[in-house]
Design a protein around this motif. Structure first.
Motif, short mmCIF file in Angstrom:
data_model
loop_
_atom_site.label_atom_id
_atom_site.label_comp_id
_atom_site.label_asym_id
_atom_site.label_seq_id
_atom_site.Cartn_x
_atom_site.Cartn_y
_atom_site.Cartn_z
N ARG A 41 134.54 26.36 124.33
CA ARG A 41 133.99 27.64 123.86
C ARG A 41 133.95 28.64 125.02
N GLU A 42 134.20 29.86 124.69
CA GLU A 42 134.14 30.88 125.72
C GLU A 42 132.69 31.17 126.07
N ARG A 43 132.37 31.22 127.35
CA ARG A 43 130.98 31.48 127.70
C ARG A 43 130.90 32.04 129.12
N THR A 44 129.81 32.74 129.35
CA THR A 44 129.66 33.37 130.66
C THR A 44 128.75 32.53 131.55
N TRP A 45 128.12 31.53 130.98
CA TRP A 45 127.23 30.65 131.74
C TRP A 45 127.62 29.22 131.47
N ARG A 46 128.06 28.52 132.48
CA ARG A 46 128.33 27.09 132.29
C ARG A 46 127.09 26.32 132.71
N LEU B 93 115.36 30.29 137.20
CA LEU B 93 115.25 31.73 137.47
C LEU B 93 116.62 32.40 137.45
N LYS B 94 117.61 31.68 137.94
CA LYS B 94 118.97 32.21 137.97
C LYS B 94 119.48 32.44 136.55
N HIS B 95 119.17 31.50 135.67
CA HIS B 95 119.60 31.65 134.28
C HIS B 95 118.95 32.88 133.65
N HIS B 96 117.68 33.07 133.94
CA HIS B 96 116.98 34.24 133.41
C HIS B 96 117.65 35.52 133.88
N GLN B 97 117.97 35.55 135.17
CA GLN B 97 118.63 36.72 135.75
C GLN B 97 119.98 36.95 135.06
N HIS B 98 120.69 35.85 134.80
CA HIS B 98 121.98 35.94 134.12
C HIS B 98 121.82 36.58 132.73
N LEU B 99 120.78 36.16 132.01
CA LEU B 99 120.55 36.71 130.67
C LEU B 99 120.32 38.21 130.73
N VAL B 100 119.57 38.62 131.72
CA VAL B 100 119.26 40.05 131.86
C VAL B 100 120.52 40.82 132.26
N ASP B 101 121.22 40.34 133.29
CA ASP B 101 122.38 41.04 133.83
C ASP B 101 123.54 41.14 132.83
N SER B 102 123.72 40.11 132.03
CA SER B 102 124.86 40.08 131.12
C SER B 102 124.58 40.83 129.81
N GLU C 139 122.75 39.74 127.59
CA GLU C 139 122.48 38.70 126.59
C GLU C 139 121.02 38.76 126.12
N MET C 140 120.14 39.06 127.05
CA MET C 140 118.71 39.12 126.75
C MET C 140 118.44 40.15 125.67
N LYS C 141 119.05 41.30 125.83
CA LYS C 141 118.85 42.38 124.88
C LYS C 141 119.44 42.02 123.52
N LYS C 142 120.63 41.45 123.55
CA LYS C 142 121.31 41.05 122.33
C LYS C 142 120.47 40.02 121.56
N ARG C 143 120.00 39.02 122.29
CA ARG C 143 119.19 37.98 121.65
C ARG C 143 117.89 38.55 121.10
N GLY C 144 117.34 39.50 121.83
CA GLY C 144 116.09 40.12 121.39
C GLY C 144 116.27 40.78 120.03
N LEU C 145 117.39 41.47 119.87
CA LEU C 145 117.67 42.13 118.60
C LEU C 145 117.86 41.11 117.49
N GLN C 146 118.64 40.07 117.79
CA GLN C 146 118.91 39.03 116.79
C GLN C 146 117.61 38.35 116.37
N LYS C 147 116.77 38.06 117.36
CA LYS C 147 115.51 37.37 117.06
C LYS C 147 114.59 38.24 116.22
N SER C 148 114.57 39.53 116.53
CA SER C 148 113.73 40.43 115.76
C SER C 148 114.19 40.48 114.31
N LYS C 149 115.50 40.49 114.15
CA LYS C 149 116.07 40.52 112.81
C LYS C 149 115.70 39.24 112.04
N ASP C 150 115.91 38.10 112.70
CA ASP C 150 115.60 36.81 112.06
C ASP C 150 114.12 36.73 111.70
N GLU C 151 113.29 37.17 112.64
CA GLU C 151 111.85 37.05 112.43
C GLU C 151 111.39 37.93 111.27
#
Ligand code: GTP
Ligand code: MG
Length: 319
Positions: A215-220, A242-251, A253-265
């Motif tokens: 699968r294509e991914r930005t974090w292995r 902590l590095k993973h958290h930083q990756h989520l923010v920088d990429s 992904e954090m924002k994207k997931r936030g939107l998806q989670k809000s929608k699901d919730e």
């Protein structure tokens, strides 16, 4: 205690009020929702770290070690232990409590076990609300520990930004468990008990499995070795989290997931509310009881009845 007092108590970091709120959440008291709705704008700051894996793989020991490590880095910590597979709330959870007691004198650490009682809205829902309460309380990092075995655990862990999957040397069955869905959700693999024979081999097996994942991914997901008795590998694990958290923010992904989670919730909540409202209206109505009988005797089909009852009682009546 009034909703106002509880909101104020949590925002002013009164631990007893946070504990009280989580009990209300567990008991599915509607006042809990009033409190959570007022706390919502104070949430979204915590880094939520899920820790999952086979029973006895050292999840609690790891969380205890990580708590000490992050405390030494001035981070405040919340811990929620969930055990959906076990009908007992004694054994394992009690053990966890005792082990976590070394932190219990530390005001900046809040530990809570979620029982299996109640939870009409689901254990995942209750856990998510409990984590949210701790988030509003102001903890920097919140660990959610759950045994990794089936679907409900995957749901519980879904609230985590970073998922740590634990494994131990030995039994090939673990790989089976990992394959059954857990692998997909891992951001970090930990082979704990590296003092036992076969730890390196287990790490290699996981790495090989990761190589097969195309699968294509930005974090292995990195594979780390730890010993949560001696503390070996813990600082590196903390760094990786902590590095993973930083990756989520920088990429982004954090924002994207936030939107998806809000929608699901939002969808889940609307589904729950609508169902509740409809069932309340139908409760004790002769039409409802009759319809059930007619479905059972094949005079009517459930598809049409569902549609008719929704149209009649949810839409027409509320106008
Ligand atoms: N040898 C060795 N034992 C460990 C290590 N980490 C944990 N243990 C032991 O493994 C046992 C289980 O540890 P826990 O931390 O309770 O594991 P857990 O995954 O939280 O267990 P459950 O919550 O019951 O699923 C305990 O007896 C620990 O002392 C380790 O690195 N090496
Ligand atoms: Mg445990």
């Amino acid at each position: 205690m009034s909703v106002d007092d509880l909101v104020e108590g949590v925002l002013n970091r009164r631990r007893r009020d946070l504990a009280r709120l989580i009990s209300l959440i567990e008991d599915e008291e509607s006042s809990a929702l009033d409190v959570l709705s007022r706390l919502y704008k104070h949430t979204g700051r915590a880094h939520i770290v899920g820790v999952t894996g086979p029973p006895g793989s050292g999840k609690s020991s790891l969380v205890t070690r990580l708590t000490a490590e992050f405390r030494s880095r001035e981070k405040t910590i919340g811990v929620v232990c969930v055990d959906p597979s076990s009908p007992f709330t004694g054994g394992a959870l009690l053990g966890d409590r005792i082990r976590m007691q070394e932190h219990s004198l530390d005001d900046e650490v809040f530990v809570r076990s979620m029982g299996t009682r109640g939870h009409l809205g689901g254990l995942a829902r209750a856990t998510s609300d409990a984590v949210r309460a701790i988030d509003a309380f102001g903890k920097d990092i919140i660990f959610v520990e759950t045994v990794g075995a089936g679907q409900s655990e995957v749901e519980v862990i879904d609230i985590a930004h970073t998922v740590v999957v634990t494994d131990v040397p030995g039994s090939g069955d673990d790989i089976q468990a990992i394959k059954a869905g857990i692998m997909e959700i891992a951001d970090i693999f930990v082979v704990n008990k590296k003092d036992l024979p076969g730890a390196e081999k287990k790490a290699t097996e996981i790495t090989t499995m990761l190589d097969l994942d195309t699968r294509e991914r930005t974090w292995r997901p990195p594979v780390l070795l730890t010993n949560s008795r001696s503390g070996e590998g813990i600082p590196e694990l903390a760094d990786t989290i902590l590095k993973h958290h930083q990756h989520l923010v920088d990429s982004g992904e954090m924002k994207k997931r936030g939107l998806q989670k809000s929608k699901d919730e939002l969808r889940e909540l609307m589904k729950f509310k609508l169902t509740q409202e409809l069932l309340q209206k139908l409760q004790g109505r002769p039409e409802y009881e009759k319809a059930i009988e007619r479905i059972a005797s094949r005079e009517e089909d459930p598809y049409s009845v569902a549609e008719r009852l929704i149209a009649e009682f949810l839409f027409k009546e509320s106008r």
